[in-house]
Scaffold this motif. Sequence first.
Motif, PDB file in Angstrom:
ATOM      1  N   ARG A 154       0.834  -1.190   0.000  1.00 24.33           N
ATOM      2  CA  ARG A 154       0.000   0.000   0.000  1.00 24.33           C
ATOM      3  C   ARG A 154       0.879   1.253   0.000  1.00 24.33           C
ATOM      4  NH1 ARG A 154      -3.877  -1.251   4.978  1.00 24.33           N
ATOM      5  NH2 ARG A 154      -1.836  -1.846   5.845  1.00 24.33           N
ATOM      6  N   PRO A 155       0.305   2.440  -0.306  1.00 28.31           N
ATOM      7  CA  PRO A 155       1.118   3.646  -0.488  1.00 28.31           C
ATOM      8  C   PRO A 155       2.090   3.954   0.639  1.00 28.31           C
ATOM      9  CG  PRO A 155      -1.111   4.053  -1.243  1.00 28.31           C
ATOM     10  CD  PRO A 155      -1.123   2.668  -0.634  1.00 28.31           C
ATOM     11  N   ALA A 156       1.731   3.654   1.888  1.00 30.46           N
ATOM     12  CA  ALA A 156       2.617   3.977   3.008  1.00 30.46           C
ATOM     13  C   ALA A 156       3.932   3.212   2.944  1.00 30.46           C
ATOM     14  CB  ALA A 156       1.913   3.696   4.337  1.00 30.46           C
ATOM     15  N   MET A 157       3.972   2.111   2.180  1.00 29.43           N
ATOM     16  CA  MET A 157       5.199   1.322   2.062  1.00 29.43           C
ATOM     17  C   MET A 157       6.048   1.742   0.869  1.00 29.43           C
ATOM     18  SD  MET A 157       5.479  -1.028   4.469  1.00 29.43           S
ATOM     19  CE  MET A 157       6.402  -2.419   3.817  1.00 29.43           C
ATOM     20  N   LEU A 158       5.502   2.554  -0.032  1.00 33.85           N
ATOM     21  CA  LEU A 158       6.178   2.861  -1.290  1.00 33.85           C
ATOM     22  C   LEU A 158       7.030   4.118  -1.175  1.00 33.85           C
ATOM     23  CD1 LEU A 158       3.198   2.076  -3.703  1.00 33.85           C
ATOM     24  CD2 LEU A 158       5.079   0.567  -3.037  1.00 33.85           C
ATOM     25  N   TRP A 159       7.926   4.122  -0.214  1.00 35.07           N
ATOM     26  CA  TRP A 159       8.836   5.258  -0.064  1.00 35.07           C
ATOM     27  C   TRP A 159      10.097   4.781   0.636  1.00 35.07           C
ATOM     28  CZ3 TRP A 159      10.712   7.424   4.511  1.00 35.07           C
ATOM     29  CH2 TRP A 159      10.193   6.882   5.685  1.00 35.07           C
ATOM     30  N   GLY A 160      11.087   5.625   0.657  1.00 35.77           N
ATOM     31  CA  GLY A 160      12.323   5.279   1.349  1.00 35.77           C
ATOM     32  C   GLY A 160      13.361   6.367   1.180  1.00 35.77           C
ATOM     33  N   THR A 161      14.209   6.544   2.186  1.00 34.13           N
ATOM     34  CA  THR A 161      15.294   7.523   2.108  1.00 34.13           C
ATOM     35  C   THR A 161      16.644   6.850   1.881  1.00 34.13           C
ATOM     36  OG1 THR A 161      15.684   7.479   4.505  1.00 34.13           O
ATOM     37  CG2 THR A 161      14.038   9.038   3.681  1.00 34.13           C
ATOM     38  N   GLY A 162      16.647   5.520   1.865  1.00 35.84           N
ATOM     39  CA  GLY A 162      17.888   4.774   1.648  1.00 35.84           C
ATOM     40  C   GLY A 162      17.992   4.264   0.227  1.00 35.84           C
ATOM     41  N   PRO A 163      18.755   3.208   0.005  1.00 31.72           N
ATOM     42  CA  PRO A 163      18.947   2.691  -1.348  1.00 31.72           C
ATOM     43  C   PRO A 163      17.754   1.916  -1.896  1.00 31.72           C
ATOM     44  CG  PRO A 163      20.167   1.363   0.240  1.00 31.72           C
ATOM     45  CD  PRO A 163      19.632   2.532   0.990  1.00 31.72           C
ATOM     46  N   ALA A 164      16.732   1.642  -1.082  1.00 31.51           N
ATOM     47  CA  ALA A 164      15.575   0.878  -1.553  1.00 31.51           C
ATOM     48  C   ALA A 164      14.312   1.342  -0.840  1.00 31.51           C
ATOM     49  CB  ALA A 164      15.783  -0.621  -1.318  1.00 31.51           C
ATOM     50  N   LEU A 165      13.185   1.255  -1.552  1.00 33.26           N
ATOM     51  CA  LEU A 165      11.903   1.540  -0.932  1.00 33.26           C
ATOM     52  C   LEU A 165      11.635   0.546   0.183  1.00 33.26           C
ATOM     53  CD1 LEU A 165       9.588   2.155  -4.048  1.00 33.26           C
ATOM     54  CD2 LEU A 165      10.941   3.827  -2.763  1.00 33.26           C
ATOM     55  N   ARG A 166      10.822   0.966   1.116  1.00 31.93           N
ATOM     56  CA  ARG A 166      10.495   0.068   2.223  1.00 31.93           C
ATOM     57  C   ARG A 166       9.753  -1.170   1.710  1.00 31.93           C
ATOM     58  NH1 ARG A 166       8.692   2.558   7.786  1.00 31.93           N
ATOM     59  NH2 ARG A 166       7.114   3.618   6.540  1.00 31.93           N
ATOM     60  N   SER A 167       8.930  -1.013   0.691  1.00 30.13           N
ATOM     61  CA  SER A 167       8.213  -2.145   0.120  1.00 30.13           C
ATOM     62  C   SER A 167       9.161  -3.164  -0.493  1.00 30.13           C
ATOM     63  CB  SER A 167       7.225  -1.657  -0.944  1.00 30.13           C
ATOM     64  OG  SER A 167       7.892  -0.871  -1.926  1.00 30.13           O
ATOM     65  N   VAL A 168      10.212  -2.692  -1.157  1.00 29.54           N
ATOM     66  CA  VAL A 168      11.196  -3.586  -1.760  1.00 29.54           C
ATOM     67  C   VAL A 168      11.950  -4.339  -0.669  1.00 29.54           C
ATOM     68  CG1 VAL A 168      13.321  -3.696  -3.130  1.00 29.54           C
ATOM     69  CG2 VAL A 168      11.434  -2.204  -3.841  1.00 29.54           C
ATOM     70  N   ARG A 169      12.336  -3.649   0.383  1.00 34.20           N
ATOM     71  CA  ARG A 169      13.060  -4.290   1.479  1.00 34.20           C
ATOM     72  C   ARG A 169      12.166  -5.310   2.186  1.00 34.20           C
ATOM     73  NH1 ARG A 169      14.187  -0.701   5.408  1.00 34.20           N
ATOM     74  NH2 ARG A 169      15.770  -2.104   6.250  1.00 34.20           N
TER      75      ARG A 169
END
Length: 280
Positions: free
Chosen positions: A98-113
């Motif tokens: 869901r949208p809350a997982m589709l972001w990140g400040t590191g090398p990968a989105l939180r959803s990908v991790r």
Amino acid sequence: MVSAALDHPGIRLTAEELLALRDTRAPRNGHRPATRRPGAVPARLPGAGMDLREIRAFAEGDDTRRIDPAATARTGLPHVRSFHEDRDDTTLLIADFRPAMLWGTGPALRSVRAARCLARHGWEAVARGASVAGMTITSSGISVLPGRTGAQQLSAVAQMFAHEHDRALEQSDSSPTSLATALVCAVRLAPAGAQVWLATDTQGVAPEDEPALGRLARRRRVMLLCPLDPIEVSPPSRALSVRSGTSGRMARLRPFDPTLLSARMRTLNVTLEAVCDDPS
């Protein structure tokens, strides 16, 4: 197919990277089922199986329904039967896209991790011969893959994760699917005794989701897997400007404290696992 702007490692999830997480050093499981039911393995869980383990003297706290009449009559003292407990060894992997997982400040989105962490647990299940099922939650709905055994099944789960993640990246729907709806579906996918890995963010379980999560955890081992973004682990020390429309203010971020969330989950018989790093 995602747009070229999103087609980058860490933003777009690929099945190949999930398949590459397989630990080739892990021994192949030569386990054969302990009973005639496919997928059943011995385990110390509540409830009895069908295979007799022993007949012993009755002790305080024993279930009187298990008293053995023949042994009781023969010895003159109450005796009970005990059995080897069985369970279907199933692992359910639930990926929240869901949208809350589709972001990140590191090398990968939180959803990908999150998907990477789930894949690692999936490969561990495959190595011990367990059945693996998969589920994704996106703004457009829920996708499921019923449980089966083998590396080919984990490959199918990886393909589903990658496909649904691509769809999630391109979606603009602002009303994501309720987690509670997905958890009701998860009860049907995961039999009693199953292990469930739910990968979502630290705010992913809303108060209205807790009854459904509690029902799922009633006869299953449920782990809440929260991949933490770098900014949640080591936020900047200085205050940051936060703006919404024409209004704004200064705010200082604090590192994520798992205490409250862990306590909430314990009341539901759910274990919290906060992950700071990707699986290596």
